[in-house]
Design a protein around this motif. Structure first.
Motif, PDB file in Angstrom:
ATOM      1  N   PHE A  33      66.963  52.888  71.713  1.00  0.00           N
ATOM      2  CA  PHE A  33      67.780  52.383  72.796  1.00  0.00           C
ATOM      3  C   PHE A  33      69.356  53.624  73.287  1.00  0.00           C
ATOM      4  CE2 PHE A  33      64.066  49.375  72.377  1.00  0.00           C
ATOM      5  CZ  PHE A  33      64.302  48.836  72.972  1.00  0.00           C
ATOM      6  N   PHE A  34      69.622  53.499  71.854  1.00  0.00           N
ATOM      7  CA  PHE A  34      71.694  53.741  71.615  1.00  0.00           C
ATOM      8  C   PHE A  34      71.396  55.397  71.205  1.00  0.00           C
ATOM      9  CE2 PHE A  34      71.352  49.323  71.487  1.00  0.00           C
ATOM     10  CZ  PHE A  34      72.575  49.178  72.811  1.00  0.00           C
ATOM     11  N   GLY A  35      70.651  56.321  71.522  1.00  0.00           N
ATOM     12  CA  GLY A  35      70.503  57.615  70.617  1.00  0.00           C
ATOM     13  C   GLY A  35      70.528  57.246  69.278  1.00  0.00           C
ATOM     14  N   PRO A  36      70.819  58.616  68.753  1.00  0.00           N
ATOM     15  CA  PRO A  36      70.578  59.236  67.399  1.00  0.00           C
ATOM     16  C   PRO A  36      71.896  58.512  66.693  1.00  0.00           C
ATOM     17  CG  PRO A  36      70.445  60.737  68.660  1.00  0.00           C
ATOM     18  CD  PRO A  36      70.607  59.834  69.148  1.00  0.00           C
ATOM     19  N   GLY A  37      71.740  57.830  65.165  1.00  0.00           N
ATOM     20  CA  GLY A  37      72.970  57.245  64.670  1.00  0.00           C
ATOM     21  C   GLY A  37      73.157  55.919  65.002  1.00  0.00           C
ATOM     22  N   ALA A  38      72.269  54.997  65.751  1.00  0.00           N
ATOM     23  CA  ALA A  38      72.692  53.822  66.160  1.00  0.00           C
ATOM     24  C   ALA A  38      72.043  52.729  64.919  1.00  0.00           C
ATOM     25  CB  ALA A  38      71.820  52.925  67.629  1.00  0.00           C
ATOM     26  N   SER A  39      72.922  51.766  65.613  1.00  0.00           N
ATOM     27  CA  SER A  39      72.243  50.790  64.330  1.00  0.00           C
ATOM     28  C   SER A  39      71.580  49.566  64.663  1.00  0.00           C
ATOM     29  CB  SER A  39      73.392  50.138  62.876  1.00  0.00           C
ATOM     30  OG  SER A  39      74.260  49.948  63.400  1.00  0.00           O
ATOM     31  N   ALA A  40      71.009  49.172  63.365  1.00  0.00           N
ATOM     32  CA  ALA A  40      70.681  47.183  64.731  1.00  0.00           C
ATOM     33  C   ALA A  40      71.639  46.457  65.203  1.00  0.00           C
ATOM     34  CB  ALA A  40      69.827  46.756  63.190  1.00  0.00           C
ATOM     35  N   GLU A  41      72.578  46.933  64.360  1.00  0.00           N
ATOM     36  CA  GLU A  41      73.846  46.075  64.962  1.00  0.00           C
ATOM     37  C   GLU A  41      74.043  46.638  66.279  1.00  0.00           C
ATOM     38  OE1 GLU A  41      76.898  47.217  62.148  1.00  0.00           O
ATOM     39  OE2 GLU A  41      76.044  45.151  60.550  1.00  0.00           O
ATOM     40  N   ASP A  42      73.927  46.901  67.065  1.00  0.00           N
ATOM     41  CA  ASP A  42      73.911  48.057  68.220  1.00  0.00           C
ATOM     42  C   ASP A  42      73.653  47.154  69.087  1.00  0.00           C
ATOM     43  OD1 ASP A  42      76.679  49.734  67.370  1.00  0.00           O
ATOM     44  OD2 ASP A  42      74.533  51.269  67.638  1.00  0.00           O
ATOM     45  N   CYS A  43      72.721  46.363  69.062  1.00  0.00           N
ATOM     46  CA  CYS A  43      71.362  45.758  69.370  1.00  0.00           C
ATOM     47  C   CYS A  43      72.532  44.713  70.368  1.00  0.00           C
ATOM     48  CB  CYS A  43      70.319  45.818  68.824  1.00  0.00           C
ATOM     49  SG  CYS A  43      68.972  47.517  67.998  1.00  0.00           S
TER      50      CYS A  43
END
Lengths: 323, 323
Positions: free
Chosen positions: A77-87
């Motif tokens: 969803f948010f590209g490489p390096g994204a974490s679950a918190e971004d969701c």
């Protein structure tokens, strides 16, 4: 200095000019008013309605499924390096359901801010043209030359008066516009990021410079043509007819020669312009129908126009017969 | 008599009409106006009076020839002498929306004159009670007065007035005439351009007459009207038809004018009685009529007025203004 003071007095004594400046103040107030009205704080009822819509949206199974997928594979969803918190960003927010936006000054710069600068510029062109045109129309210019026969100095003193008066007027109008919005933002507890503040400052400075240049240009053109209406006709022909003719020319990036595009590029620190004449052949990568009209180009274009007009006007005025 | 205050030499002005036709407005004019007194500048409409005045004041550039004003070349030396020259060219031209006082104040400030000078000038022309009214509301007479007040702001040594009584009522004409006379007596040299011959004859000490842009005559008014060749005798005789025949045979010019004959071309009135008596015709009444400026003017400018007949330049000897 004496002559400049006299010309400033003459400038601000013209009823038509004072009325136009008051009109500018009114239009500025109108723009501020509509900006504040369109971003007025939401009422309790509107907030309650928005919260109810958030609750409905949050209960939507499709959204919940999407949320779960995101938390499992956030990089999809948010590209490489994204974490679950971004969701968390996918979750519906109450602000998204408000009936209108909050006051965001960075956004005002690009819409109402630009409109206001263009309006002030047009107004000051009229003021400069009216100032010179009045002297020609009434014939009082000949009287003035009987008292000050050094024509070059008379021209410069009048241009100086237009410069000083239009700088003051543009600063009051453009500055007043932003000051009112900044005060309103402060009163609403809205913080203005420093980047937005810087953008406002530089756009305002460019706007004032544009309006002052336009006022001096309007004055110079009218001193050349001896008639306010003739000046407006030439400007109209240049902007409307000239631009229409430009579009018919088979030249790439023809907007580089457009007055309107260059004005907008100057105010907006560059402008992306679409050029339908660019032919993109199949198989050739990197073909772009849009291009950026830089602020430097716009400054050169507008500066050359202004310098040419003023020099021609000054030189011609020194030699011509005065009726 | 001092040095000339106005000198033109071979002054010529050619311009193009709106239809592109070449028009010679002034054609090699040699004009000398001595210092002191009131000098009339006469000529039929279109003779080039206003164009000449505009060139004297630097408002129009000569095509060729030289102009000197108060001893300085025009336009290069104008800034040095313009403070000593007051002028009204054609109809008074001021800003209509400004009051009479405002118009004067703006002009006065350009030459560093204060409010007291404005007050004095307004009082001198009798406008001190109406000075705060808009110029647009002024009658023609008030406008002329304001224009003359403007010339007085500079305490001029030379006053150039172009048709100052145009459109005025009899009282206004008398007032302006008195003002001009007083100015002339106060030591100011006045160049009065006019086509009202009675006015010129009443106030002017000397006169220059131009036609088709050229000097036709110049000298004192007394010399011009005193020329015997321009005298007319009114003759009453019983058999006027026979009298005309005999007088014409004697090479006199005769015009039947109602119940009498106007006879020109004689040296002494008794010559007429001698011719008629020799033919048995006895004069009942003979009145020698001295030429006035009007008859001089009409005779001299007849060629111009009739369009094409040339008039030989005719300068009286000792053509200086009477003081």
């Amino acid at each position: 200095m004496r002559l400049l003071a006299v010309e400033l007095d003459r400038f601000f004594s013209r009823r038509a000019i004072v009325l136009m400046l008051l009109g500018g103040l009114l239009l500025t107030a109108l723009l501020v008013g509509t900006a504040l009205w369109d971003t007025r704080p939401v009422t309790d009822a509107e907030r309650a309605e928005a919260e109810s819509q958030v609750a409905t949206a949050a209960a939507d199974p499709r959204l919940q499924r999407e949320q779960q997928q995101c938390e499992q594979r956030p990089q999809d969803f948010f590209g490489p390096g994204a974490s679950a918190e971004d969701c968390a960003g996918l979750a519906p927010r109450v602000e998204d359901f408000f009936p209108r936006n909050t006051l965001e000054l960075a956004r005002v710069v690009d819409n109402r801010g630009t409109v206001q600068i263009v309006m002030v510029t047009a107004l000051l062109v009229l003021c400069g043209a009216t100032f010179a045109g009045g002297d020609w129309h009434t014939g009082s210019l000949a009287n003035q030359l009987l008292f000050r026969p050094r024509r070059g100095r008379v021209w410069v003193a009048k241009a100086g008066a237009v410069l000083v008066a239009s700088t003051a007027a543009a600063t009051v109008l453009v500055g007043g516009f932003w000051l009112a919005l900044l005060v309103a933002a402060g009163a609403r507890g809205i913080e203005v990021p420093s980047a937005a503040q810087s953008d406002i400052w530089w756009t305002s400075a460019r706007g004032v410079a544009l309006a002052v240049g336009a006022a001096v240009g309007g004055y110079a053109l009218t001193m050349l043509l001896r008639n306010t209406v003739a000046t407006l006709a030439v400007l109209f022909a240049y902007v409307v007819v000239g631009e229409a003719l430009l579009l018919t020319l088979p030249i790439d990036q023809v907007s580089r020669f457009s007055l309107a595009q260059n004005v907008l590029a100057w105010v907006g620190d560059g402008r992306r312009v679409f050029d339908a004449d660019v032919t993109c052949l199949p198989g050739l990568g990197g073909c772009e129908k849009a291009y950026v009209l830089g602020m430097g180009h716009a400054a050169t274009y507008l500066g050359v126009l202004l310098v040419l007009t003023t020099l021609l006007s000054w030189a011609w005025f020194r030699r011509r017969d005065i009726g | 008599m001092g040095a000339p205050v106005i000198e033109t030499s071979g002054l010529r002005k050619v311009y193009r009409s709106r239809r592109g036709r070449r028009v010679v407005a002034v054609d090699g004019l040699d004009l000398v106006v001595p210092a002191g007194g009131v000098h009339g500048f006469l000529g039929p409409n279109g003779a080039g009076k206003t164009t000449t005045i505009r060139m004297l004041l630097g408002l129009a550039r000569p095509t060729s020839g030289e102009v000197r004003l108060l001893g300085r070349p025009v336009p290069a030396g104008l800034p040095e002498v313009m403070g000593r020259v007051g002028a009204v060219v054609e109809e008074p031209r001021f800003v209509p929306a400004f009051s009479g006082r405002k118009n004067l104040t703006l002009l006065a400030r350009t030459v560093g004159a204060g409010r007291d000078r404005v007050d004095a000038a307004l009082a001198q022309v009798g406008l001190d009670g109406r000075d705060r009214e808009h110029f647009a509301g002024y009658s023609l007479g008030m406008r002329q007065r304001l224009a003359i007040a403007a010339t007085l702001l500079k305490s001029p040594d030379l006053l150039i007035l172009d048709e100052p009584t145009n459109g005025l009522d009899p009282a206004g004409i008398r007032d302006i005439r008195e003002m001009v006379r007083e100015l002339g007596e106060s030591g100011v040299t006045v160049l009065l351009s006019s086509h009202i011959l009675a006015e010129v004859q009443q106030v002017c000490h000397s006169v220059s007459i131009i036609g088709e842009g050229r000097l036709i005559a110049s000298g004192s008014v007394a010399e011009l009207v005193g020329d015997s060749t321009l005298a007319v005798a009114r003759v009453w005789v019983e058999d006027s038809s026979t009298a005309i025949r005999h007088l014409e045979r004697a090479r006199y010019r005769v015009v039947r004018n109602g119940d009498h004959l106007d006879v020109e071309g004689f040296e002494h009135p008794e010559d007429i009685t001698r011719v008629l008596a020799a033919e048995g015709l006895y004069v009942r009444e003979l009145v020698p009529v001295r030429a006035d400026l009007e008859s001089v003017f009409l005779q001299l400018t007849r060629g111009s007025a009739l369009g094409g007949r040339s008039v030989a330049p005719w300068t009286l000897s000792g053509g200086e203004a009477e003081q």
